[in-house]
Design an enzyme around this catalytic site. Structure first.
Site, PDB file in Angstrom:
ATOM      1  N   GLY A 524      27.975 -12.495  38.950  1.00  0.00           N
ATOM      2  CA  GLY A 524      28.661 -13.542  38.201  1.00  0.00           C
ATOM      3  C   GLY A 524      28.753 -14.810  39.009  1.00  0.00           C
ATOM      4  O   GLY A 524      28.554 -14.816  40.222  1.00  0.00           O
ATOM      5  N   ASP A 639      42.871 -20.612  32.435  1.00  0.00           N
ATOM      6  CA  ASP A 639      41.470 -20.512  32.040  1.00  0.00           C
ATOM      7  C   ASP A 639      41.227 -19.166  31.362  1.00  0.00           C
ATOM      8  O   ASP A 639      40.354 -18.410  31.755  1.00  0.00           O
ATOM      9  CB  ASP A 639      40.554 -20.712  33.257  1.00  0.00           C
ATOM     10  CG  ASP A 639      39.130 -21.039  32.841  1.00  0.00           C
ATOM     11  OD1 ASP A 639      38.917 -21.376  31.652  1.00  0.00           O
ATOM     12  OD2 ASP A 639      38.217 -20.950  33.694  1.00  0.00           O
TER      13      ASP A 639
END
Ligand SMILES: *[C@@H]1O[C@H](CO)[C@@H](O)[C@H](O)[C@H]1NC(C)=O
Ligand SMILES: *[C@@H]1O[C@H](CO)[C@@H](O)[C@H](O)[C@H]1NC(C)=O
Ligand SMILES: *[C@@H]1O[C@H](CO)[C@@H](O)[C@H](O)[C@H]1NC(C)=O
Ligand SMILES: *[C@@H]1O[C@H](CO)[C@@H](O)[C@H](O)[C@H]1NC(C)=O
Ligand SMILES: *[C@@H]1O[C@H](CO)[C@@H](O)[C@H](O)[C@H]1NC(C)=O
Ligand SMILES: CC(=O)N[C@H]1CO[C@H](CO)[C@@H](O)[C@@H]1O
Length: 805
Positions: A524, A639
């Site tokens: 990621g 977020d």
């Protein structure tokens, strides 16, 4: 553990790093040294050690009737000779008799204080085999025991064992502590302690008979919000002779008479405040700096069940809560005790204290509740001594307290209700509770009670949350401890492995390099860094996030934020952190590896059926609710999006990536200090765009969008082809669904469900559950943040939505 074993080495370092030695063998003042075999006797009133500059005197100081302590005091101010300023005491808790007591420097190197009956009251526990010995009071006020054969060597010095006073240039180290005296007249050990906390922060602790709590730096602030740093583990502080104080945790100040050549002392006073005093005109001590200007914020000052009030004119005052009386009539530190037997079968009611706040000790937190409901809860709970009723944002919250500590007048809309038997409510004379007479400026920022909140209604959730809090606290202690030990450098050979119960550890860079096969398996990539998959030496699979190199302050503070945030948080729906690594510029965090990647991937690949989606919605809500409200402070995620919700092998969701989070404290419920926009387009609440105060409701908004995305299968970023008529901008996912529902409501059918729901998702869905889920998600995604529920309300609604069916 490791700390004591380090001590001799540290001691040696201090000695070696001491400035070039100035030692006068035969001083011009014969009385400034004590040699081997001789003693200072209490029977000779002139037996004193005096420093060469005559500033300091050491000898027996009278602390009570026929009670003496061996002390060092400032010889000045002369006109106050009977009550000099004591700066150090050997035996503050065990005074000796006014006759036949003696301080002797024995030939074996031990400096011993003996009472009249020859019992040893205090000693330095030092030893020497040969060479001569000398005890000298230096110009700095330091009493030093030297071994002199060839090069003089410090066997012991009073600077290493301060009492409640720090003198200019006296090092304050990891082993030092200043402990207040009991009162102005009683020099024995009091309740307030200045020391370096395990996290390297210079702190003040109230260490009372019943409770202990750190109150400086302000406990409701994060370390960096208080201007402190946990980074420098040298743990060193000093007040220099000009009046500048500097501590390794980046705390510092200048005294107000900086530079002027005056005598100064820094003292933890018996009231728990630290003050620096200067001797003005050689006569009078004046305060040149103090840690607290509002002394009621010092914990424990008035003891339990009391209220502290302060005004510039009258100073600090303590009073008992109605229904309570002073326990020890001459000492407020024991506070007040009830004049009634709590929890007897007696009708009870409440005394109202407006603008009064009691800090801490909340056993229950009940949001959006009426006064009457809150009273009922307290009346039913035997442990409830009273409750704080407070307006927060849009509704009233109730904090049930089992201890009444740290009560003080607060400028906030705070009202305290103290539980009392009804018979006392009317009959008792008024004490201080005519609160309307307080003049309270409404804009003052005051600390707000931090609650160890526990929700009603869901037993297992409650247990989890409590466990989480406890484990979190334990974990942070371990982090700090290991941060300390590993940073030491003295333990580098043992650095690689610290088996701990919780599994949290500090990894070496080499270890992580090996685990990730030289950072080859990237899984990621985000704003804060790249994530690699790795296998640890104990066969656990980990996700290792390499943070962007800390080239500037931001990267470093981000790491600090992250590591300290996650260290505190522990919840089944939050990603677990196994450890971290700091090597030069490299900062890495080791997380548990989540087999099924992120929710974003699973949604893209259509892997989830309806049941799983609903479970993920609930789990994520629980994780966020925990972040926002349950533990020690508010944490905003900022977020929330499918990429940051990870799924384990059973598709249980865990919220990840707190890199953008900002710890939030309840007292600044509306924090507008966010300087840059955070979050991801499509999931961002309107507050960011309109520059409104950022609260936990921004996460609620993002969460709502995520749930809508799960339901519809449409990413909020895919909505761009549908434009809002006449506005020239794209319709948002939220607007699209609202529109569908509105149109259908006019024709009173539920056809919208079919249109909105992701038809590719397998599994049967229950129309009523789904309708409720959409409603909740839409409520979360309201433009007006006050119209959005809190995350814990969402959890409740979701649990009920499921149960009802
Ligand atoms: C000082 O306080 C301690 C603790 O309360 C007490 O035991 C002691 O007797 C006091 N000493 C004097 C001299 O009053
Ligand atoms: C005694 O002191 C001398 C130096 O003065 C030193 O060489 C010797 O090792 C010391 N003896 C002991 C037993 O420490
Ligand atoms: C840590 O603190 C000490 C003492 O204040 C200081 O000398 C040292 O430079 C500091 N180290 C870092 C890395 O800031
Ligand atoms: C507070 O509770 C009332 C009544 O239970 C409810 O109508 C209201 O929507 C709630 N407010 C919030 C913000 O949850
Ligand atoms: C409270 O009221 C009483 C009587 O009305 C008054 O004597 C007392 O001074 C008041 N106390 C305060 C703190 O205002
Ligand atoms: C009062 C104060 O903070 N003084 C100094 C402490 O030390 C740093 C450097 O280490 C200075 O920048 C501060 O001005």
């Amino acid at each position: 553990m490791a700390i004591p074993s380090l001590f001799p080495l540290l001691h040696l370092l201090i000695i070696l790093s001491n400035p070039p030695f100035k030692f006068s063998y035969s001083s011009s003042f014969p009385s400034n040294t004590l040699s081997k075999g001789s003693s200072i006797s209490i029977d000779h009133k002139t037996d004193h050690l005096v420093s060469p500059n005559r500033l300091f005197t050491a000898g027996f100081y009278k602390v009570g009737i026929n009670a003496y302590s061996f002390s060092i005091w400032l010889t000045k101010p002369p006109e106050n000779h009977n009550n000099p300023t004591v700066v150090w005491m050997a035996n503050r808790d065990v005074p000796v008799n006014g006759k036949h007591s003696k301080l002797t420097l024995y030939k074996d190197g031990n400096l011993v204080l003996k009472d009249a009956d020859s019992s040893i009251v205090w000693s330095t526990n030092t030893k020497t085999t040969n060479g001569s010995l000398i005890l000298q009071l230096e110009d700095t006020g330091n009493l030093v025991l030297y071994q002199v054969n060839g090069r003089p060597y410090i066997l012991w010095q009073s600077f290493d064992y301060p009492t409640d006073t720090l003198l200019p240039d006296q090092p304050f180290t990891r082993n030092s502590q200043l402990v207040s005296s009991r009162s102005t007249n009683n020099f024995s050990t009091g309740f307030f302690k200045l020391y370096f906390e395990n996290n390297n922060v210079l702190s003040l602790l109230y260490n009372g008979p019943e409770i202990t709590s750190v109150y400086w730096p302000a406990p409701y602030l994060r370390t960096w919000e208080a201007g402190r740093s946990t980074y420098n583990n040298s743990r060193f502080a000093k007040l220099d002779s000009k009046g500048e104080f500097n501590s390794s945790d980046e705390f510092g100040f200048f005294v107000s008479d900086f530079g002027v050549g005056r005598e100064r002392i820094m003292k933890v006073d018996f009231d728990g405040n630290i003050r620096v005093y200067s001797l003005v005109d050689g006569k009078k001590w004046e305060v040149q700096w103090q840690a607290f200007s509002t002394p009621c914020k010092i914990h424990g000052v008035c003891g339990p069940n009391s209220l502290c009030t302060y005004s510039q004119e009258t100073g600090r005052k303590c009073s008992c809560v109605r229904g309570y009386k002073m326990k020890n009539p001459i000492d407020w530190s024991s506070g007040c005790e009830p004049v009634f037997k709590p929890c007897q079968e007696e009708e009870e009611g409440f005394v109202v204290l407006p603008y009064v706040e009691y800090y801490g000790y909340d056993i229950n937190y009940l949001p959006n509740i009426t006064l009457e409901q809150c009273k009922q809860v307290c009346l039913k709970d035997c442990n409830c001594k009273g409750f704080q009723f407070k307006f927060d944002n849009s509704y009233y919250n109730c904090y049930i307290k089992n201890l009444l500590y740290n009560g003080y007048q607060s400028g906030f809309e705070n009202t305290m209700y103290i539980k009392l038997p009804k018979r006392l409510l009317s009959s008792f004379p008024q004490r201080f509770d005519n609160g309307s007479s307080y003049s309270c400026p409404g804009h003052l920022i005051m600390p707000v009670s931090r609650s160890y909140d526990v929700k009603h209604g869901n037993g297992s959730l409650k247990v989890m949350l409590w466990l989480g809090c406890v484990v979190g606290v334990l974990e942070i202690m371990l982090i700090i401890f290991f941060f300390y030990t590993t940073q030491k450098g003295l333990t580098s050979s043992a650095q690689s492995y610290f088996p701990i119960a919780s599994g949290f550890k500090r990894f070496t860079y080499a270890e992580l390099k090996k685990a990730t096969d030289n950072f080859s398996k990237e899984i990621g990539r985000g704003g804060a860094g790249v994530v690699y998959k790795g296998e640890l030496s104990d066969d656990r699979i980990a996700a290792i996030k390499v943070l962007k190199e800390a080239t500037d302050q931001k990267g470093e503070s981000e790491f600090q934020a992250e590591i300290s945030t996650i260290g505190r948080l522990n919840h089944m729906n939050l990603i677990e952190t196994w450890g971290y690594c700091v090597v030069g510029k490299h900062r890495l965090v080791v997380y548990e590896y989540m087999a099924n990647g992120s929710l974003a991937t699973s949604l893209d690949m259509n892997k989830l059926n309806w049941g799983k989606k609903i479970e993920i919605a609930i789990g994520t809500a629980k994780g966020l609710a925990y972040l926002h409200e349950e533990c020690l402070e508010w944490v905003l995620h900022c977020d929330v999006k499918p990429h940051n919700i990870l799924l384990d092998s059973d598709y249980n969701p865990k919220v990840a990536d707190f890199g953008l989070s900002k710890l939030f404290d309840r007292s600044t419920g509306e924090d507008s200090s966010f300087s840059r926009i955070r979050g991801t387009r499509g999931y961002m609440a309107p507050e960011w765009v309109f520059n409104l105060p950022i609260t936990s409701k921004v996460d609620v908004y993002s969460y709502g969008v995520v749930v809508l995305q799960m339901i519809t299968g449409k990413s909020p970023l895919q909505m761009q082809h549908i434009s809002v008529e006449g506005s020239g901008r794209d319709q948002t996912l939220v607007e699209w669904i609202r529109e569908k529902i509105r149109v259908d409501n006019e024709s009173d059918n539920r056809a919208w469900i079919k249109e909105v729901v992701d038809s590719t998702t397998c599994g049967e869905y229950d129309t009523s559950t789904l309708t409720k889920l959409v409603k909740i998600a839409l409520q979360c995604a309201e433009d007006d943040r006050d119209a959005r529920p809190s995350m814990s309300q969402v959890v409740n609604m979701l649990l009920h939505a499921e149960k009802d069916d």
